[in-house]
Scaffold this motif. Structure first.
Motif, short mmCIF file in Angstrom:
data_model
loop_
_atom_site.label_atom_id
_atom_site.label_comp_id
_atom_site.label_asym_id
_atom_site.label_seq_id
_atom_site.Cartn_x
_atom_site.Cartn_y
_atom_site.Cartn_z
N UNK A 57 0.79 -1.22 0.00
CA UNK A 57 0.00 0.00 0.00
C UNK A 57 0.83 1.27 0.00
N UNK A 58 2.13 1.14 -0.19
CA UNK A 58 3.00 2.31 -0.17
C UNK A 58 2.84 3.19 -1.41
N UNK A 59 2.48 2.59 -2.53
CA UNK A 59 2.44 3.35 -3.76
C UNK A 59 1.08 3.34 -4.42
N UNK A 60 0.91 4.25 -5.35
CA UNK A 60 -0.34 4.37 -6.09
C UNK A 60 -0.30 3.47 -7.32
N UNK A 61 -1.47 3.25 -7.91
CA UNK A 61 -1.55 2.47 -9.14
C UNK A 61 -0.73 3.14 -10.25
N UNK A 62 -0.82 4.45 -10.36
CA UNK A 62 -0.09 5.17 -11.39
C UNK A 62 1.42 5.01 -11.24
N UNK A 63 1.90 5.06 -10.00
CA UNK A 63 3.33 4.89 -9.78
C UNK A 63 3.75 3.45 -10.08
N UNK A 64 2.92 2.49 -9.69
CA UNK A 64 3.19 1.09 -10.02
C UNK A 64 3.27 0.93 -11.54
N UNK A 65 2.31 1.52 -12.23
CA UNK A 65 2.27 1.43 -13.69
C UNK A 65 3.57 1.95 -14.30
N UNK A 66 4.00 3.12 -13.88
CA UNK A 66 5.23 3.71 -14.40
C UNK A 66 6.44 2.84 -14.13
N UNK A 67 6.52 2.32 -12.91
CA UNK A 67 7.67 1.49 -12.54
C UNK A 67 7.67 0.16 -13.31
N UNK A 68 6.50 -0.43 -13.48
CA UNK A 68 6.44 -1.70 -14.20
C UNK A 68 6.78 -1.51 -15.67
N UNK A 69 6.26 -0.48 -16.29
CA UNK A 69 6.59 -0.22 -17.69
C UNK A 69 8.09 0.05 -17.86
N UNK A 70 8.71 0.70 -16.89
CA UNK A 70 10.16 0.92 -16.94
C UNK A 70 10.90 -0.42 -16.81
N UNK A 71 10.38 -1.30 -15.97
CA UNK A 71 10.99 -2.64 -15.87
C UNK A 71 10.90 -3.37 -17.21
N UNK A 72 9.76 -3.27 -17.87
CA UNK A 72 9.61 -3.93 -19.17
C UNK A 72 10.59 -3.36 -20.19
N UNK A 73 10.75 -2.04 -20.19
CA UNK A 73 11.70 -1.40 -21.11
C UNK A 73 13.12 -1.91 -20.87
N UNK A 74 13.44 -2.20 -19.63
CA UNK A 74 14.79 -2.65 -19.29
C UNK A 74 14.98 -4.16 -19.33
N UNK A 75 13.98 -4.88 -19.82
CA UNK A 75 14.02 -6.34 -19.82
C UNK A 75 13.60 -6.87 -21.20
N UNK A 76 14.40 -6.62 -22.23
CA UNK A 76 13.96 -6.91 -23.60
C UNK A 76 13.81 -8.38 -23.96
N UNK A 77 14.54 -9.27 -23.34
CA UNK A 77 14.49 -10.69 -23.75
C UNK A 77 13.10 -11.31 -23.58
#
Length: 116
Positions: A57-77
């Motif tokens: 519960x520390x973060x908002x959905x929007x912040x989760x969304x941004x962080x997850x999309x950044x993880x996807x960008x950094x994980x191309x395989x």
């Protein structure tokens, strides 16, 4: 091309195509036979750290969304592996969380549709 999402606890249907589990953890109380998973692509799921951060519960959905999309960008395989599977035919992204609107599988679906 067909890409959809579905809770892994829902029964398999004829139009699912390849069923890909996109959770890092195996769903509780579900056998491999009942899940009918064709591929478990856990490397494309949110990291354990991000998942724990969001579920405390520390973060908002929007912040989760941004962080997850950044993880996807950094994980191309795994992203490339999923892209190839989608190009081969219908794919259903399977997830276990109860919220069917705000979950990482829906974010992943949108992410992939922009890259096909």
């Amino acid at each position: 091309m067909q890409l959809k999402t579905k809770r892994v606890y829902e029964p398999k249907s004829d139009d699912d195509g390849m069923r890909i589990l996109v959770d890092r953890l195996w769903p509780r109380g579900l056998t491999k036979a009942d899940a009918a998973v064709d591929l478990w692509l856990k490397e494309i799921a949110p990291t354990t750290e991000l998942r724990r951060w969001f579920h405390t519960g520390e973060g908002s959905w929007e912040e989760f969304r941004e962080r997850y999309l950044a993880e996807l960008d950094g994980n191309p395989a795994p992203v490339e592996q999923l892209r190839q599977r989608i190009e081969e035919g219908p794919v259903t992204l399977l997830f276990s969380v109860k919220d069917e609107a705000q979950n990482h599988a829906e974010l992943l679906k949108s992410y992939m549709l922009k890259r096909l």
